[in-house]
Scaffold this motif. Structure first.
Motif, short mmCIF file in Angstrom:
data_model
loop_
_atom_site.label_atom_id
_atom_site.label_comp_id
_atom_site.label_asym_id
_atom_site.label_seq_id
_atom_site.Cartn_x
_atom_site.Cartn_y
_atom_site.Cartn_z
N UNK A 70 0.83 -1.21 0.00
CA UNK A 70 0.00 0.00 0.00
C UNK A 70 0.86 1.25 0.00
N UNK A 71 1.91 1.27 0.82
CA UNK A 71 2.80 2.43 0.88
C UNK A 71 3.48 2.67 -0.46
N UNK A 72 3.97 1.59 -1.07
CA UNK A 72 4.67 1.74 -2.35
C UNK A 72 3.72 2.14 -3.47
N UNK A 73 2.47 1.68 -3.43
CA UNK A 73 1.50 2.08 -4.44
C UNK A 73 1.19 3.57 -4.35
N UNK A 74 1.02 4.06 -3.14
CA UNK A 74 0.75 5.49 -2.96
C UNK A 74 1.98 6.31 -3.35
N UNK A 75 3.16 5.83 -2.98
CA UNK A 75 4.39 6.53 -3.34
C UNK A 75 4.53 6.62 -4.86
N UNK A 76 4.22 5.53 -5.56
CA UNK A 76 4.29 5.53 -7.02
C UNK A 76 3.28 6.49 -7.62
N UNK A 438 0.23 2.95 -22.11
CA UNK A 438 -0.80 2.33 -22.93
C UNK A 438 -1.76 3.35 -23.54
N UNK A 439 -1.52 4.63 -23.29
CA UNK A 439 -2.34 5.69 -23.88
C UNK A 439 -3.80 5.64 -23.46
N UNK A 440 -4.14 4.80 -22.50
CA UNK A 440 -5.53 4.69 -22.11
C UNK A 440 -5.81 5.28 -20.74
N UNK A 441 -4.78 5.40 -19.93
CA UNK A 441 -4.98 5.91 -18.59
C UNK A 441 -4.12 7.14 -18.37
N UNK A 442 -4.66 8.10 -17.71
CA UNK A 442 -3.87 9.25 -17.31
C UNK A 442 -3.14 8.91 -16.02
N UNK A 443 -1.91 9.35 -15.95
CA UNK A 443 -1.11 9.01 -14.78
C UNK A 443 -1.67 9.64 -13.52
N UNK A 444 -2.08 10.90 -13.63
CA UNK A 444 -2.34 11.67 -12.44
C UNK A 444 -3.47 11.10 -11.59
N UNK A 445 -4.63 10.88 -12.21
CA UNK A 445 -5.76 10.44 -11.42
C UNK A 445 -6.10 8.97 -11.64
N UNK A 446 -5.89 8.45 -12.83
CA UNK A 446 -6.29 7.07 -13.07
C UNK A 446 -5.41 6.09 -12.31
N UNK A 447 -4.21 6.54 -11.91
CA UNK A 447 -3.34 5.64 -11.15
C UNK A 447 -4.03 5.15 -9.88
N UNK A 448 -4.73 6.06 -9.22
CA UNK A 448 -5.39 5.68 -7.98
C UNK A 448 -6.64 4.86 -8.23
N UNK A 449 -7.16 4.84 -9.48
CA UNK A 449 -8.39 4.10 -9.76
C UNK A 449 -8.11 2.66 -10.16
N UNK A 450 -6.84 2.32 -10.36
CA UNK A 450 -6.54 0.94 -10.70
C UNK A 450 -6.81 0.04 -9.50
N UNK A 451 -7.11 -1.23 -9.73
CA UNK A 451 -7.42 -2.13 -8.61
C UNK A 451 -6.17 -2.49 -7.82
N UNK A 452 -5.56 -1.50 -7.21
CA UNK A 452 -4.37 -1.74 -6.39
C UNK A 452 -4.82 -2.29 -5.03
N UNK A 453 -4.19 -3.35 -4.52
CA UNK A 453 -4.63 -3.95 -3.26
C UNK A 453 -4.54 -2.97 -2.11
N UNK A 454 -5.62 -2.86 -1.40
CA UNK A 454 -5.71 -2.10 -0.17
C UNK A 454 -5.43 -0.62 -0.33
N UNK A 455 -5.50 -0.10 -1.57
CA UNK A 455 -5.22 1.32 -1.77
C UNK A 455 -6.32 2.19 -1.20
N UNK A 456 -7.58 1.77 -1.34
CA UNK A 456 -8.70 2.56 -0.84
C UNK A 456 -9.45 1.83 0.28
N UNK A 457 -8.80 0.85 0.84
CA UNK A 457 -9.50 0.10 1.90
C UNK A 457 -9.47 0.87 3.21
#
Length: 457
Positions: A70-76, A438-457
């Motif tokens: 979770x920490x590394x996902x948020x840092x990224x 992949x030209x489909x996701x914006x880095x800034x906001x879509x990064x947090x919308x990916x199904x990252x484990x426990x990112x929004x838990x």
């Protein structure tokens, strides 16, 4: 005496040396060094070390991972939203962005402590795989200006500036594959002391146009403009700019021809503030210039100057054959301006109040949206082309004609570069500060919308 013989000799005298007295040890050591040719200190380490023979192979100690997924996902996510800053700058950026990170990622107390305690070196280790994907290539179209060249002094002491107001300026061309006709340029103005940067887009390189853009930049700076240092391009070395600088009491200087290090501060900003966002497409319409200026005058200048820390080189230390660079504490340009007595107090207070009311994630999202509109205004016919029929993430660098330097035929070609020049974010799959591969996701906001484990838990 061979290596095996020396080792047998060590085994024969090892126990006798360990049990002997001081005087006898001295004699044995002298004889051992004479027969083997070992240095005396090395011989002492052998005789005082473990018994000669096969040593047990110990398992390498591995330190347990301290930072969770979770920490590394948020840092990224923060690293990508901030435009991929250096680890030292990212470390300094985290406390500044923390109020908005708490709202966005719903940070727990443990995760927040880990984010604030992670070291720059650990950040480098965790983000190493992603950093290898970032490549860059820059080219320019500067033409020398012979008029007044010998009347404008050369300035090479830019590193010794201790007060705001002395700036470096340069143009970044948006010409695509063709230098014919009129096309847009970005005028970059970077303050040497505070790293405050302003950008303006102009159509063509007319002398009056450049002067008008500099006048606008002068009014936007939170301090008085004292000096302008440029390259030897004709857009800067001309009577218009010299007369304007004389009226304003501004020192006009230039760098040496073919010495880009004389303007190193603004050359760095040409990549981080312009080329990394816009790529190498051609923009040759008034609508494109207006869209670029709308981005430069509002969201981008606030995002870069108020929320992104930067470092400055303090000194270089020679350590043997290596050169170690020592940097100061990372600070945002606004923090450096606020600590300077020469800054306009009212304007600094206004910027500080504005910083508290803004959200860096919202600014980054607005930049993404405006960049999408700007990409649509590019002249595709004169922009660099990429191979068709392949996904953007699988396209390889197109072949180039043989030449000198890095293109010499006798040099091996690297095959791990990014795709050919073009609009990196739109066509070529070039990783930028606001785009994903992949030209489909914006880095800034879509990064947090990916199904990252426990990112929004």
């Amino acid at each position: 005496m061979g290596h095996q013989t020396k080792w047998e000799y060590l085994r024969a005298i090892y126990e006798r040396y360990r049990q002997a007295g001081h005087r006898v040890k001295h004699v044995i050591l002298n004889e051992f060094c004479l027969n083997t040719g070992y240095h005396r200190k090395y011989a002492i380490r052998l005789l005082h070390g473990p018994p000669p023979g096969k040593q047990p192979v110990g398992r390498a100690r591995r330190r347990a991972l301290r930072y969770g997924q979770e920490t590394l996902s948020i840092l990224t996510a923060v690293w990508e939203a901030a435009g991929y800053p250096w680890s030292v700058r990212l470390k300094a950026l985290l406390p500044i962005w923390m109020p908005w990170m708490r709202k966005r990622f719903r940070l727990s107390a443990a995760t927040e402590r880990q984010l604030l305690s992670i070291s720059p070196r650990q950040i480098d280790r965790r983000l190493r795989a992603k950093k290898t994907q970032r490549k860059r290539r820059i080219y320019g179209r500067t033409k020398p200006g012979h008029l007044l060249k010998h009347h404008i002094p050369v300035k090479t002491d830019s590193w010794e500036v201790t007060s705001p107001g002395f700036t470096e300026v340069d143009l970044v061309s948006h010409s695509g594959n063709s230098g014919a006709g009129e096309f847009a340029h970005t005028l970059n103005v970077t303050d040497i002391h505070t790293t405050w940067t302003e950008s303006r887009a102009v159509l063509g390189r007319g002398q009056a146009t450049i002067e008008g853009a500099l006048q606008e930049v002068e009014k936007a700076l939170p301090f008085r403009l004292l000096g302008v240092d440029s390259d030897n391009g004709s857009e800067f070395i001309n009577w218009h700019l010299q007369a304007w600088c004389q009226r304003k009491g501004i020192q006009l200087t230039r760098g040496r021809p073919y010495k880009k290090d004389d303007n190193a501060h603004v050359e760095q900003k040409n990549w981080t503030h312009v080329r990394k966002l816009l790529g190498w497409d051609r923009y040759d319409s008034l609508a494109a210039v207006e869209a670029l200026n709308d981005l430069y005058r509002h969201e981008l200048r606030l995002w870069l100057n108020l929320f992104l820390p930067s470092v400055k080189l303090v000194k270089k230390v020679r350590v043997g054959s290596k050169l170690r660079r020592v940097y100061d504490t990372p600070q945002t340009p606004l923090q450096r301006v606020a600590s300077s007595p020469q800054a306009h107090a009212a304007r600094v207070a206004e910027l500080q109040s504005l910083q508290e009311s803004l959200n860096p994630f919202a600014l980054a999202k607005a930049i993404d949206q405006k960049l999408e509109h700007i990409y649509e205004l590019a002249n595709r016919r004169l922009s660099p082309k990429v191979p068709q029929g392949l996904p953007a993430t699988e396209r390889t660098k197109s072949s180039q004609p043989n030449g000198g330097g890095k293109d010499a035929p006798w040099k091996s070609r690297k095959t791990d570069f990014s795709p050919p020049l073009g609009n990196p974010a739109k066509d070529a799959g070039f990783p930028l500060s606001h785009r994903r591969n992949n030209n489909s996701l914006k880095v800034t906001f879509q990064m947090a919308r990916r199904p990252t484990p426990r990112l929004h838990s």
